[in-house]
Write a protein that holds these residues in place. Structure first.
Motif, short mmCIF file in Angstrom:
data_model
loop_
_atom_site.label_atom_id
_atom_site.label_comp_id
_atom_site.label_asym_id
_atom_site.label_seq_id
_atom_site.Cartn_x
_atom_site.Cartn_y
_atom_site.Cartn_z
N HIS A 227 1.25 4.19 -7.59
CA HIS A 227 0.22 3.50 -6.82
C HIS A 227 -1.05 4.33 -6.65
N GLU A 228 -0.93 5.65 -6.76
CA GLU A 228 -2.12 6.50 -6.71
C GLU A 228 -2.28 7.23 -8.03
N VAL A 229 -3.48 7.17 -8.58
CA VAL A 229 -3.82 7.88 -9.81
C VAL A 229 -5.02 8.78 -9.53
N VAL A 230 -4.92 10.03 -9.95
CA VAL A 230 -5.99 11.01 -9.77
C VAL A 230 -6.72 11.19 -11.10
N LEU A 231 -8.03 10.99 -11.10
CA LEU A 231 -8.83 11.22 -12.31
C LEU A 231 -9.13 12.70 -12.42
N THR A 232 -8.77 13.30 -13.55
CA THR A 232 -8.90 14.75 -13.67
C THR A 232 -9.58 15.15 -14.97
N GLY A 233 -10.12 16.36 -14.96
CA GLY A 233 -10.80 16.94 -16.11
C GLY A 233 -11.43 18.24 -15.65
N ARG B 9 -4.84 2.69 -5.76
CA ARG B 9 -5.96 3.53 -5.34
C ARG B 9 -6.20 4.66 -6.33
N LEU B 10 -7.47 5.05 -6.42
CA LEU B 10 -7.92 6.16 -7.26
C LEU B 10 -8.34 7.33 -6.39
N ARG B 11 -8.10 8.52 -6.91
CA ARG B 11 -8.61 9.74 -6.27
C ARG B 11 -9.38 10.53 -7.32
N LEU B 12 -10.50 11.09 -6.92
CA LEU B 12 -11.26 11.97 -7.81
C LEU B 12 -10.81 13.40 -7.59
#
Length: 434
Positions: A192-198, A227-230
């Motif tokens: 349910h939560e995905v963190v955008l990473t790089g 929901r998204l997390r940066l």
């Protein structure tokens, strides 16, 4: 019969990940390839036929952690294959190759093809031949309730202290449609939560999508993710457009930003080649806090950059005490091979670095405690992360604004987002009730 069964039994592999969320994602990408080819995954402290150590080299302490993990694998003497991959390999390949018990080293460029590389080198590990394994999306994060998705790799910023451009190369962004497809797969699998990473997510662009502020709504419009997390984003790239996107996102965008400061001294920032001043940084934080209710902001600070004077450090203390930063990640400066700062004079003594780090960590404890106190009587939305108490079946959770919370008994253990009432705040965490 016993020998025949042993031959048919699937080989086991374990992965140890040191470092950032990007490394965590890449470990899961490698695990996906190996799982597709018939290997079974086990914990790193268990017996395995293959140990993969995915390394980091951002600091001297990270290097030491990598060597410790390598030693833990090689000392088992059970005939297992030990493979070291990642940033530390790209930084010092000869040193790692010479370590006793290391069978193979693979740089960052080989991670996407790890199945083919290992199958060619150690075919006895595999039941199946790699065909499409290297193109598989990540569909599971081993023993994690939240997922990370890589949107880019590499960095063009070339800060004076940083080895990352050397070990990861120039910025390369990932196609937006591919990012969405992977997020949808993870969402389908219960995340349910995905963190955008790089490494440098604030410089994202692909075709008609010109910025991270355009990528986020594109993902929300084309996926079912809750929901998204940066992940960490540079100060100069948190602009009014992105702030407005987070504000309008409601529960689908986490009220949390981690914005590296590195120093509160403008003189040191210039030496570091950081493209902002402390005033720019604080002005931006004022705007963020004014626009987004309940947002939590974290920062990185490097202590002991070459030539950092007492007055320079006091500037970092001033910014840390501004009331706009809710927690700090404090890093002791260490020379990285080949970086500009490694050749600079006026190195700060380890004793002074230790004292200054202690001061900043004490400030961080105070500011984090204040952030926790603000949440008492509020309703928060949290994801369970790890067991807090084996006997009482309690879990630690993480709220959308990145605060640690002790969940009520018998609640948690899955990947869902939980609605929790905050009834109290301790020094380092919240206490929740339903």
């Amino acid at each position: 019969m016993i020998e025949e069964k042993e031959q048919k039994k699937a080989k086991r592999f374990a992965i140890e990940t040191i470092g950032c969320r990007l490394n965590q994602y890449e470990s899961e990408k490698m695990a996906t390839q190996l799982t597709v080819l018939g290997l079974d995954r086990v914990d790193y402290n268990q017996e395995a036929d293959l140990y993969l150590i995915n390394t980091c080299t951002v600091t001297g302490r990270a290097d030491a952690s990598c060597r410790n993990s390598i030693f833990r694998a090689t000392k088992r003497e059970n005939g297992a294959v030990v493979v070291v991959v990642g940033c530390y390999v790209d930084s010092e390949p000869e040193k790692i190759t010479q370590l006793n018990g290391v069978n193979l080293v693979v740089g960052n460029s080989g991670k996407d093809n790890i199945a083919k590389i290992l199958n060619n080198k150690f075919p006895f590990l595999f039941k199946n031949k790699p065909v499409l394994a290297e193109s598989q999306f990540v569909f599971d994060f081993y023993q994690h309730s939240r997922a990370w998705v890589k949107i880019s790799d590499g960095c063009n910023q070339n800060c004076a202290y940083c080895i990352i451009p050397h070990v990861r190369g120039k910025l390369i962004n990932r196609p937006a449609s591919e990012i969405v497809d992977e997020i949808n797969l993870l969402s389908k699998n219960g995340y349910h939560e995905v963190v955008l990473t790089g490494v440098h997510i604030g410089q994202y662009s692909w075709d008609g999508i010109k910025s991270i502020a355009e990528l986020v709504p594109y993902i929300l419009d084309n996926s079912n993710v809750s929901r998204l997390r940066l992940s960490s984003i540079e100060p100069q790239e948190v602009n009014p457009d992105l702030i407005e996107i987070i504000k309008k996102g409601g529960h689908r965008i986490c009220r949390h930003l981690h914005i590296p400061l590195q120093s509160g001294s403008d003189r040191v920032l210039r030496k570091m080649h950081r493209p902002y001043s402390s005033k720019n940084y604080l002005d931006n934080l004022h705007l963020i806090k004014d626009k987004i209710d309940g947002i939590v902001v974290g920062a990185d600070i490097i202590v002991g950059f070459p030539g950092e004077s007492d007055s320079d450090f006091e500037e970092s203390v001033r910014v840390a005490k501004s009331g706009l930063i809710d927690y700090l990640h404090v890093f002791s400066y260490s020379d990285r091979p080949g970086t500009e700062s490694s050749k600079m004079p006026d190195k700060v003594s380890p004793k002074i670095i230790k004292e200054r780090s202690k001061t900043l960590r004490e400030i961080s404890d105070i500011t984090y405690k204040k952030a926790l106190a603000k949440e008492v009587t509020q309703t928060v939305y949290a994801v369970a992360e790890s067991k807090a108490n084996q006997n009482k079946k309690q879990y630690w959770g993480i709220t959308d604004n990145y605060l640690k919370i002790l969940l009520p008994e018998n609640l948690g253990g899955g990947r869902e987002i939980l609605k929790i009432n905050v009834i109290a705040a301790k020094d380092k965490y919240l206490i929740g009730s339903i």
